[in-house]
Structure formats: structure tokens, C-alpha cells
Design an enzyme around this catalytic site. Structure first.
Site, PDB file in Angstrom:
ATOM      1  N   GLY A 130      10.703  -3.309   4.903  1.00 35.19           N
ATOM      2  CA  GLY A 130      10.356  -1.914   5.228  1.00 35.19           C
ATOM      3  C   GLY A 130       9.623  -1.949   6.558  1.00 35.19           C
ATOM      4  N   HIS A 151      -3.796   2.159  -9.259  1.00 39.18           N
ATOM      5  CA  HIS A 151      -3.893   2.823  -7.965  1.00 39.18           C
ATOM      6  C   HIS A 151      -3.506   4.288  -8.134  1.00 39.18           C
ATOM      7  CE1 HIS A 151      -3.974   3.291  -3.697  1.00 39.18           C
ATOM      8  NE2 HIS A 151      -2.686   3.563  -3.609  1.00 39.18           N
TER       9      HIS A 151
HETATM   10  P1  A3D Z   1       7.807   4.832   5.621  1.00 38.44           P
HETATM   11  O1  A3D Z   1       7.218   4.993   6.972  1.00 38.44           O
HETATM   12  O2  A3D Z   1       8.751   5.860   5.118  1.00 38.44           O
HETATM   13  O3  A3D Z   1       8.503   3.385   5.569  1.00 38.44           O
HETATM   14  C1  A3D Z   1       9.239   2.948   4.478  1.00 38.44           C
HETATM   15  C2  A3D Z   1      10.419   2.142   5.035  1.00 38.44           C
HETATM   16  O4  A3D Z   1      11.127   1.552   3.937  1.00 38.44           O
HETATM   17  C3  A3D Z   1      11.426   2.984   5.816  1.00 38.44           C
HETATM   18  O5  A3D Z   1      11.559   2.469   7.135  1.00 38.44           O
HETATM   19  C4  A3D Z   1      12.715   2.825   5.006  1.00 38.44           C
HETATM   20  O6  A3D Z   1      13.895   2.819   5.805  1.00 38.44           O
HETATM   21  C5  A3D Z   1      12.477   1.475   4.351  1.00 38.44           C
HETATM   22  N1  A3D Z   1      13.378   1.203   3.218  1.00 38.44           N
HETATM   23  C6  A3D Z   1      13.924   2.062   2.337  1.00 38.44           C
HETATM   24  N2  A3D Z   1      14.735   1.404   1.477  1.00 38.44           N
HETATM   25  C7  A3D Z   1      14.687   0.096   1.813  1.00 38.44           C
HETATM   26  C8  A3D Z   1      15.320  -1.086   1.323  1.00 38.44           C
HETATM   27  N3  A3D Z   1      16.157  -1.039   0.266  1.00 38.44           N
HETATM   28  N4  A3D Z   1      15.061  -2.253   1.936  1.00 38.44           N
HETATM   29  C9  A3D Z   1      14.220  -2.302   2.987  1.00 38.44           C
HETATM   30  N5  A3D Z   1      13.584  -1.222   3.499  1.00 38.44           N
HETATM   31  C10 A3D Z   1      13.831  -0.037   2.937  1.00 38.44           C
HETATM   32  O7  A3D Z   1       6.645   4.717   4.523  1.00 38.44           O
HETATM   33  P2  A3D Z   1       5.193   4.044   4.676  1.00 38.44           P
HETATM   34  O8  A3D Z   1       5.307   2.795   5.456  1.00 38.44           O
HETATM   35  O9  A3D Z   1       4.210   5.085   5.101  1.00 38.44           O
HETATM   36  O10 A3D Z   1       4.886   3.745   3.133  1.00 38.44           O
HETATM   37  C11 A3D Z   1       5.639   2.795   2.433  1.00 38.44           C
HETATM   38  C12 A3D Z   1       5.297   2.769   0.958  1.00 38.44           C
HETATM   39  O11 A3D Z   1       3.934   2.348   0.790  1.00 38.44           O
HETATM   40  C13 A3D Z   1       5.398   4.119   0.233  1.00 38.44           C
HETATM   41  O12 A3D Z   1       5.985   3.927  -1.039  1.00 38.44           O
HETATM   42  C14 A3D Z   1       3.940   4.549   0.103  1.00 38.44           C
HETATM   43  O13 A3D Z   1       3.748   5.403  -0.991  1.00 38.44           O
HETATM   44  C15 A3D Z   1       3.277   3.220  -0.118  1.00 38.44           C
HETATM   45  N6  A3D Z   1       1.832   3.194   0.128  1.00 38.44           N
HETATM   46  C16 A3D Z   1       1.072   2.461  -0.734  1.00 38.44           C
HETATM   47  C17 A3D Z   1      -0.288   2.373  -0.537  1.00 38.44           C
HETATM   48  C18 A3D Z   1      -1.115   1.575  -1.487  1.00 38.44           C
HETATM   49  O14 A3D Z   1      -2.308   1.482  -1.338  1.00 38.44           O
HETATM   50  C19 A3D Z   1      -0.495   0.922  -2.627  1.00 38.44           C
HETATM   51  C20 A3D Z   1      -0.896   3.044   0.536  1.00 38.44           C
HETATM   52  C21 A3D Z   1      -0.093   3.771   1.400  1.00 38.44           C
HETATM   53  C22 A3D Z   1       1.288   3.849   1.185  1.00 38.44           C
END
Ligand code: A3D
Length: 311
Positions: free
Chosen positions: A10, A178
Site C-alpha cells: 500500500g 483500536h
Molecule cells: P490510502 O492513502 O487510501 O492508501 C491505501 C493504499 O492501499 C492505496 O494506495 C491503495 O491503492 C492500496 N491498496 C488497495 N488494495 C491493495 C492491494 N490489494 N495490495 C496493495 N495495495 C493495495 O490509505 P491510508 O494510507 O491513509 O490508510 C491505509 C489504511 O490504514 C486504512 O485502512 C486506514 O484505515 C488504516 N489506518 C490505520 C491506523 C491505525 O492506527 C491502525 C491509523 C490510520 C489509518
């Protein structure tokens, strides 16, 4: 010694920042993996990060890819694949989409790098790390979820803001899932060893605990589209660094409990020692009745989401 290989699964908001921080800390060479639709984006980010190096003075190689073959030999994966929350959404609302993604990711990681240490960040965290564990079949020391580090960091931040003292000297921990039922352990929070309960009124501490529980949502509301990424990235890097440099840091992480804190078979936020063997130990300690009740409540919430994975 050969350089370590750290792969971000990701390459979105958190993934890009993870790559920057891992390179700046010289943890190893960095791969940013994303789906074919986002291949140009991660290749572009990688090239941009490569061009930052002359100003930063480090030699990590950063590459972008959507080819699973390129992640072979990875030492540490940090998984953010999936979608983030939008205002009005709970983390649990992401389960449907993110579970399918996690299954795909776990299957491919198992094939390409079965000995890697894996840090999961995708939400709903406690269910996603469980899903990775079940689908990959990895031993429990190789799988951990990042949440407690961030939640504790948020708690520390609010205590520092309240007292005006250095955030560096604030220690505290947040246990449990969380989600909004997480358990800030205020009783053990200190500023430079001085109990916060002697520095901040009980009433204000309660407000700070409440703000900590919904701190992620506060940022989601401000952004309007997406969730926090700077602090989540830094929190996961702290965990990756402890593994790579065998620091044996004690960090609240979503670790598989098998009896610790009377939790059996679930990943939940607990103080965890991270070293060269991955999750080396969960540090158990006695809880007050109120803290126990809080942990049971958060465990119920985790169980409910995990049940929905049907794994
Ligand atoms: P975002 O910027 O949308 O990035 C997610 C990436 O994942 C995108 O570039 C997608 O193309 C990619 N993706 C989708 N499917 C796949 C796949 N099959 N293989 C590889 N990559 C893929 O999101 P973000 O970076 O802001 O957040 C990512 C995740 O982290 C989300 O689920 C959030 O809810 C989570 N998150 C968790 C916390 C914790 O403290 C646990 C905090 C903040 C965000």
C-alpha cells in the site's frame, strides 16, 4: 552486513510516509508495492524519494512496484493496503472491502517471503491483523498490529499539551482494541516519573482519556476524506526499527494473546517486546477491577469484528 529490505504494501498516504521515514532512518532498502492501477503513483513516489537523498545524505534504495515477485526476500512488511475512513464511518465499516484485500496480501506474502516480520496497519486493525495471521499461517511472533503505539502517542501528546511539559518525558500506555473502547491506563501515566494523577485534575484527565479514544475520528472529521497518516507512519516505523536493530522496545501493540490478561486467541493491544525475533514477549501486569472491566469491554468489541471475518 547486507541491507535489510522493507516493503510497504500500500503506497498511499501512510505508505508514502513510511517509505520516507524508513529511508531517512536508514533501516534498509525500501519497496513500495501497490495494485497495478496505482503502479505509476508508487513508481513516482519512489523516484521522488530517491531524489530527496542528496539533500538527506543517505543511500537507501527506494523502488515502486505492483509485481509481487519484487517483494521476495523482504525482511519487514508494513501493510496499509485498503481504504481509510471517511467522516461518519467507524473503522468496522471498512471490514467488507479491507478483508478481501488482506486475504490477497497474506496469500502473496506467504508465497514470497514466509520468514518476514509483518506489521499490519489496515483497519479495522484488530480484525485485519487476525485475518493476516489466519490466512498466512505465520507463527505468532512474526505478526503484529500497529495501534497501541499510535493511541499511546496520542495520549502522551494530549498530556504534554495539558501540562506544557516535554512530550518526550510523558510515558503512558493504551491497551485493548483500536476503537472507541480502547483503555488508556491513566493510573500508570507519568511525566518524568511523576504520576499524571498528581499533575492534572481527575476531571481533566477524564476529558483527555475521552479525546484519546476518538482522536483518530477527530482527524477524519477535519480531513473530510481520509484518515491520519504522519503519526501512524512514525508509530509503525518505531516498531520496525525495534525489530531491525533488535532494540527490544516495549511498545503497546496488537499481539496475539494466549492467556495473557485472560485473553485467548485474539490480537489486542498489550505491552509487547519487539526484538530480532519479532514479537518476543507480552508483558503482563495486574489491572485494577475498573481496568479489567474496560479490557473486557474492548475485547467484546474485538471479538464481534473478528467473528465477521469468518476466519
Ligand atoms: P490510502 O492513502 O487510501 O492508501 C491505501 C493504499 O492501499 C492505496 O494506495 C491503495 O491503492 C492500496 N491498496 C488497495 N488494495 C491493495 C492491494 N490489494 N495490495 C496493495 N495495495 C493495495 O490509505 P491510508 O494510507 O491513509 O490508510 C491505509 C489504511 O490504514 C486504512 O485502512 C486506514 O484505515 C488504516 N489506518 C490505520 C491506523 C491505525 O492506527 C491502525 C491509523 C490510520 C489509518
Amino acid at each position: 552486513m547486507a541491507r535489510k529490505k522493507i516493503t510497504m504494501i500500500g503506497g498511499g498516504q501512510i505508505g508514502g510516509n513510511l517509505a520516507l521515514l524508513a529511508a531517512q532512518k536508514e533501516l534498509g532498502d525500501v519497496v513500495i508495492f501497490d495494485i497495478p492501477r496505482a503502479e505509476g503513483m508508487v513508481k513516482g513516489k519512489a523516484l521522488d524519494l530517491m531524489q530527496l537523498r542528496p539533500h538527506d545524505g543517505h543511500d537507501s534504495n527506494i523502488t515502486g512496484t505492483s509485481d509481487w515477485n519484487d517483494v521476495k526476500g523482504t525482511d519487514v512488511f508494513i501493510i496499509t493496503a485498503g481504504i481509510p475512513r471517511k467522516p461518519g464511518m467507524d473503522r468496522e465499516d471498512l471490514l467488507g472491502i479491507n478483508l478481501g484485500i488482506m486475504k490477497d496480501v497474506a496469500t502473496n506474502i506467504k508465497e514470497q517471503a514466509p520468514n518476514a516480520f509483518v506489521i499490519v496497519i489496515s483497519n479495522p486493525l484488530d480484525a485485519m491483523v487476525y485475518a493476516f495471521y489466519k490466512v498466512s499461517g505465520f507463527p505468532k511472533n512474526q505478526v503484529v498490529g500497529m495501534a497501541g503505539a499510535l493511541d499511546s502517542g496520542r495520549f502522551r501528546t494530549f498530556i504534554a499539551m495539558e501540562t506544557g511539559y516535554s512530550v518526550q518525558d510523558v510515558t503512558c500506555m493504551v491497551l485493548g482494541g483500536h476503537g472507541d473502547t480502547m483503555v488508556p491506563v491513566t493510573r500508570l501515566a507519568t511525566v518524568g516519573g511523576v504520576p499524571v494523577t498528581d499533575l492534572i485534575s481527575a476531571e481533566r484527565l477524564k476529558e483527555i482519556e475521552d479525546r484519546t479514544r476518538v482522536a483518530g475520528g477527530e482527524i477524519v472529521k477535519l480531513f473530510g476524506n481520509g484518515s491520519a497518516f504522519y503519526a501512524p507512519a512514525q508509530s509503525a516505523i518505531e516498531m520496525a526499527e525495534s525489530f531491525i536493530r533488535d532494540k527490544k522496545r516495549v511498545i503497546p501493540c496488537a499481539s496475539l494473546c494466549e492467556g495473557e490478561f485472560d485473553v485467548n486467541g485474539y490480537f489486542i493491544g498489550v505491552p509487547t517486546v519487539i526484538g530480532a525475533s519479532g514479537v518476543e514477549k507480552v508483558l503482563e501486569f495486574s489491572l485494577t477491577d475498573e481496568e479489567k472491566a474496560g479490557l473486557n469491554k474492548t475485547l467484546d468489541a474485538v471479538k464481534k469484528t473478528v467473528a465477521e471475518t469468518e476466519l
